[in-house]
Design a protein around this motif. Structure first.
Motif, PDB file in Angstrom:
ATOM      1  N   ALA A  45     -15.032  22.556  13.350  1.00 41.83           N
ATOM      2  CA  ALA A  45     -15.567  22.208  12.124  1.00 41.83           C
ATOM      3  C   ALA A  45     -14.716  20.782  12.289  1.00 41.83           C
ATOM      4  O   ALA A  45     -15.687  20.151  11.134  1.00 41.83           O
ATOM      5  CB  ALA A  45     -15.652  23.420  11.005  1.00 41.83           C
ATOM      6  N   THR A  49     -16.873  17.624  11.566  1.00 38.16           N
ATOM      7  CA  THR A  49     -16.797  16.357  10.365  1.00 38.16           C
ATOM      8  C   THR A  49     -15.992  15.125   9.891  1.00 38.16           C
ATOM      9  O   THR A  49     -17.173  14.402   9.848  1.00 38.16           O
ATOM     10  CB  THR A  49     -15.769  16.994   9.130  1.00 38.16           C
ATOM     11  OG1 THR A  49     -15.828  18.929   8.893  1.00 38.16           O
ATOM     12  CG2 THR A  49     -15.633  16.422   7.780  1.00 38.16           C
ATOM     13  N   GLN A  50     -15.547  14.871  11.433  1.00 43.97           N
ATOM     14  CA  GLN A  50     -15.176  14.164  11.782  1.00 43.97           C
ATOM     15  C   GLN A  50     -15.807  12.817  12.605  1.00 43.97           C
ATOM     16  O   GLN A  50     -16.069  11.391  12.862  1.00 43.97           O
ATOM     17  CB  GLN A  50     -13.965  13.558  12.422  1.00 43.97           C
ATOM     18  CG  GLN A  50     -12.787  14.611  11.782  1.00 43.97           C
ATOM     19  CD  GLN A  50     -11.487  14.572  12.210  1.00 43.97           C
ATOM     20  OE1 GLN A  50     -11.380  14.278  13.452  1.00 43.97           O
ATOM     21  NE2 GLN A  50     -10.488  15.115  11.939  1.00 43.97           N
ATOM     22  N   ALA A  52     -19.807  13.582  12.487  1.00 42.98           N
ATOM     23  CA  ALA A  52     -20.869  13.991  12.752  1.00 42.98           C
ATOM     24  C   ALA A  52     -22.319  12.485  12.760  1.00 42.98           C
ATOM     25  O   ALA A  52     -23.270  13.249  13.308  1.00 42.98           O
ATOM     26  CB  ALA A  52     -20.695  13.781  11.046  1.00 42.98           C
TER      27      ALA A  52
END
Length: 255
Positions: A45, A49-50, A52
């Motif tokens: 996850a 997020t980093q 995307a």
């Protein structure tokens, strides 16, 4: 469908997914599994997020190849099935070709197509997705066109229906569920084949190349994050196919 039933249909897979993720995270922590074995959901996850924007760009590239290949394969399959259903000799001639296309491995097909079309264009990946999508749609559609009940055919003859009327009122509606059965299979295969074809050459984009690059640099959580992108594409294709099927079958159902 009642509201309670709809909530149950939506929430049941969500709850199951959450439970699976919790068990996954617990297993990684308790068993102290190394990232190269299986990374934790929290680390995946974090990479999602980093990165995307990069994952989304790679997913779009793979999805476009899969979509174009799917459309080409489905259209070709529908036309070929219609011709084969009308001319039985062509059906018998094409059966070995369809069987051969069904068993051709992507790992052998992709490098050949890259040599034919060039490694700097997406044509080979689209061709792989089209070939893989062709077979299930062709086989299922042809079967559907062949499964007209004799009583229906005799009834239309009794009413002096033309061949066109028989096709539009009985043959095509009866074949529609078979067409969508093949389409559901083809939509998943198109994504898988386009993804696998990226491992063997072509432009440096797409999820297949990104996964290979992440694994080669030992960034396993990032590789799994790209895998999540592939899963999302597969779900989008599946839901879109299911939506089109429901709309088409709902419209033809008498009220």
């Amino acid at each position: 469908m009642s509201l309670a039933r709809r909530l149950e249909v939506v929430l049941a897979p969500v709850v199951l997914g959450v439970v699976a993720l919790v068990l996954w995270q617990t297993a990684v922590v308790v068993l102290e599994l190394r990232p190269f074995v299986v990374p934790s959901p929290t680390s995946i996850a974090a990479e999602l997020t980093q990165n995307a924007s990069f994952i989304a760009a790679a997913a779009v590239s793979t999805a476009l190849n899969a979509l174009v290949g799917l459309v080409v394969g489905v259209v070709a399959a529908l036309l070929a099935a219609a011709v084969s259903a009308a001319v039985r000799t062509l059906d018998e001639m094409s059966a070995p070709l369809a069987a051969a296309a069904a068993v051709v491995p992507i790992v052998a097909l992709a490098p050949v197509l890259y040599t034919m079309f060039g490694a700097n264009v997406q044509t080979a990946r689209i061709a792989v997705a089209a070939i893989v999508s062709f077979v299930p749609v062709y086989v299922n559609t042809l079967r559907g066109l062949r499964t007209v009940a004799p009583v229906h055919r005799d009834l239309l003859r009794a009413y002096a229906a033309t061949r066109r009327q028989a096709t539009t009122t009985v043959t095509l509606p009866g074949a529609l569920p078979f067409v969508f059965s093949g389409l559901r299979v083809a939509s998943s295969l198109a994504v898988i084949s386009a993804l696998v074809a990226e491992y063997f050459g072509g432009p440096v984009d797409g999820l297949g190349k990104a996964i290979t690059s992440a694994v080669s640099s030992s960034n396993y959580p990032l590789a799994w994050a790209y895998v999540v992108g592939a899963v999302v594409i597969g779900l989008v294709f599946f839901c879109a196919t299911a939506g089109v099927e429901r709309l088409a079958l709902h419209r033809r159902t008498p009220r």
